[in-house]
Scaffold this motif. Structure first.
Motif, PDB file in Angstrom:
ATOM      1  N   VAL A   1       0.838  -1.203   0.000  1.00  0.00           N
ATOM      2  CA  VAL A   1       0.000   0.000   0.000  1.00  0.00           C
ATOM      3  C   VAL A   1       0.878   1.259   0.000  1.00  0.00           C
ATOM      4  O   VAL A   1       0.588   2.228  -0.706  1.00  0.00           O
ATOM      5  CB  VAL A   1      -0.941   0.008   1.225  1.00  0.00           C
ATOM      6  N   VAL A   2       1.951   1.232   0.783  1.00  0.00           N
ATOM      7  CA  VAL A   2       2.879   2.370   0.791  1.00  0.00           C
ATOM      8  C   VAL A   2       3.483   2.564  -0.594  1.00  0.00           C
ATOM      9  O   VAL A   2       3.535   3.679  -1.132  1.00  0.00           O
ATOM     10  CB  VAL A   2       4.002   2.153   1.831  1.00  0.00           C
ATOM     11  N   VAL A   3       3.922   1.470  -1.189  1.00  0.00           N
ATOM     12  CA  VAL A   3       4.525   1.541  -2.515  1.00  0.00           C
ATOM     13  C   VAL A   3       3.493   1.988  -3.552  1.00  0.00           C
ATOM     14  O   VAL A   3       3.817   2.719  -4.495  1.00  0.00           O
ATOM     15  CB  VAL A   3       5.147   0.179  -2.891  1.00  0.00           C
ATOM     16  N   LEU A   4       2.240   1.562  -3.379  1.00  0.00           N
ATOM     17  CA  LEU A   4       1.180   1.990  -4.290  1.00  0.00           C
ATOM     18  C   LEU A   4       1.066   3.507  -4.322  1.00  0.00           C
ATOM     19  O   LEU A   4       1.040   4.127  -5.389  1.00  0.00           O
ATOM     20  CB  LEU A   4      -0.151   1.358  -3.871  1.00  0.00           C
TER      21      LEU A   4
ATOM     22  N   MET B   1      13.115   1.416  -1.634  1.00  0.00           N
ATOM     23  CA  MET B   1      12.960   1.069  -0.222  1.00  0.00           C
ATOM     24  C   MET B   1      11.871   0.027  -0.029  1.00  0.00           C
ATOM     25  O   MET B   1      11.987  -0.867   0.811  1.00  0.00           O
ATOM     26  CB  MET B   1      12.667   2.324   0.609  1.00  0.00           C
ATOM     27  N   GLY B   2      10.801   0.141  -0.796  1.00  0.00           N
ATOM     28  CA  GLY B   2       9.740  -0.857  -0.725  1.00  0.00           C
ATOM     29  C   GLY B   2      10.227  -2.228  -1.142  1.00  0.00           C
ATOM     30  O   GLY B   2       9.891  -3.246  -0.531  1.00  0.00           O
TER      31      GLY B   2
ATOM     32  N   TYR C   1       2.373  -1.518  -8.757  1.00  0.00           N
ATOM     33  CA  TYR C   1       2.183  -1.235 -10.172  1.00  0.00           C
ATOM     34  C   TYR C   1       0.735  -0.939 -10.535  1.00  0.00           C
ATOM     35  O   TYR C   1       0.459  -0.437 -11.626  1.00  0.00           O
ATOM     36  CB  TYR C   1       2.729  -2.384 -11.021  1.00  0.00           C
ATOM     37  N   VAL C   2      -0.192  -1.248  -9.628  1.00  0.00           N
ATOM     38  CA  VAL C   2      -1.563  -0.782  -9.849  1.00  0.00           C
ATOM     39  C   VAL C   2      -1.550   0.738  -9.974  1.00  0.00           C
ATOM     40  O   VAL C   2      -2.226   1.324 -10.823  1.00  0.00           O
ATOM     41  CB  VAL C   2      -2.483  -1.213  -8.685  1.00  0.00           C
ATOM     42  N   ALA C   3      -0.729   1.376  -9.134  1.00  0.00           N
ATOM     43  CA  ALA C   3      -0.594   2.827  -9.198  1.00  0.00           C
ATOM     44  C   ALA C   3       0.340   3.258 -10.309  1.00  0.00           C
ATOM     45  O   ALA C   3       0.041   4.159 -11.086  1.00  0.00           O
ATOM     46  CB  ALA C   3      -0.073   3.353  -7.857  1.00  0.00           C
TER      47      ALA C   3
END
Length: 398
Positions: free
Chosen positions: A225-228, A327-328, A351-353
């Motif tokens: 979620v953070v990476v998104l 970092m993710g 990658y959704v984002a």
């Protein structure tokens, strides 16, 4: 006399260089496409929303590839995964070129779908290899690998800007890039680290981590979620800075490409030096600072009244977007035994984002203009900032 440890050190050093090159090649092929998106809209005579649909084809391809990437890597290894994905991406780039020459929107859409599959598998494979090298070196080097991606993208953006100014078409441009990528991804992985089954105390512990168990791990999902949120910042910049500069500031296509190049250059510099910053201040603090910088740069770029202020905003935006994704990946790969599956999960969510977000911004851009539509990524940036604590290394947890 050469000792066993010296041989191992040389092997790790060679693998690090090879991984650096592969990341750079990935960035080169991606930016060769992204920097010239305005030319695609003109060639195919389509709107920003329709361009968003084409970008969504790339997203769908990658989102099909990403969840299965961990399994593919487990079956054929990172070296062969990079070879297969690089060849597919190069072949798809050739198909994009042919479709643009024919001014075929359906042909371009199909080619972008397979381009997305190649890029998605390539991305997970290189990150798994990078995480392995990072563990062997016992210091933070993942940002430098992503700096190579950004550096390759910067070179690609400059080439795109130069060729655009010279009137060279995107199809011819992509054909040359495809040949370069095919050669690099075939030769370079021979220097990757050999991947053997991890040592363990029992038979159960040697079993690889399968996808479903990784998808049930709460820390992995929260990192995703953070990476998104964080990668939407990078993806929006990659796909829309050039177009937003042309539409919102009235610049030329070549100036828009240069602003994109500045964004990528800022990311490259921050990624190259970011490893020491992370080692000194920790992932969580650096991630929070990064998201704050990205928000400030985004706001300045959107509300700038001239090209010079927009350039400052693009640079600050690039600095903020630089370290979140590496970092993710490092956080997901904290446990080497489960690295492939968990990197695959985080990559899929992120990658959704990174891939689907920019096309959605294109649809919003049809209503508000793509320049103002970029403000929509402020909300996920805030979410990433609030959840940054989950990236704390496992070794420092009680």
């Amino acid at each position: 006399m050469t000792t066993t440890q010296q041989l191992v050190d040389r092997q790790v050093s060679s693998a690090a260089i090879a991984t650096f090159i592969i990341f750079g090649a990935n960035g080169l092929v991606f930016a060769s496409w992204a920097a010239r998106i305005p030319a695609v809209t003109e060639t195919l005579h389509i709107s920003s929303g329709q361009m968003g649909t084409l970008l969504l084809c790339t997203a769908v391809g990658s989102l099909i590839a990403l969840p299965t990437a961990g399994h593919v890597i487990g079956r054929i290894g990172t070296s062969n995964s990079v070879r297969a994905s690089g060849f597919l991406a190069a072949l798809a780039a050739v198909a994009i070129s042919v479709s643009l020459l024919a001014e075929s929107v359906p042909g371009t859409a199909v080619a972008l779908f397979f381009f997305g599959i190649g890029i998605g598998l390539w991305d997970v494979s290189q990150n798994v290899e990078g995480a392995d090298v990072e563990h062997r070196l016992r210091r933070t080097v993942m940002p430098k690998f992503h700096a190579a991606f950004s550096g390759g993208a910067f070179v690609g953006a400059l080439i795109g800007a130069g060729l655009s100014g010279l009137g060279v078409g995107l199809p011819q441009h992509l054909l040359v890039i495809a040949a370069v990528v095919a050669v690099l991804t075939f030769i370079t992985p021979r220097y990757f680290l050999p991947h053997a089954a991890p040592q363990a105390q029992s038979a159960d512990e040697t079993k690889p981590d399968r996808g479903p168990s990784a998808w049930r791990d709460s820390r992995t999902l929260l990192i995703g979620v953070v990476v998104l949120g964080a990668t939407l910042t990078e993806g929006a910049g990659n796909d829309w800075i050039a177009k937003a500069a042309v539409d919102g500031l009235g610049t030329s296509e070549s100036t828009g490409a240069l602003l994109f190049a500045l964004f990528v250059l800022a990311m490259t510099g921050m990624r190259f030096f970011g490893g020491s910053v992370i080692d000194r201040y920790g992932r969580v603090a650096v991630l929070r600072s990064s998201m704050a910088a990205a928000a400030a740069g985004l706001g300045l770029f959107v509300f700038a009244g001239n090209v010079w202020l927009a350039a400052v905003g693009a640079a600050l935006w690039g600095v903020g977007a630089a370290l979140a994704f590496p970092m993710g990946m490092s956080a997901a790969a904290d446990d080497p035994k489960h690295a492939a599956a968990r990197v695959s999960v985080v990559s899929t969510i992120g990658y959704v984002a990174f891939l689907a977000g920019p096309p959605l911004l294109g649809y919003l851009g049809d209503l508000t203009g793509i320049h103002l539509a970029l403000l929509a990524i402020g909300a996920p940036i805030l979410v990433a900032l609030l959840l940054a604590g989950v990236a704390k290394p496992l070794s420092s947890r009680k």
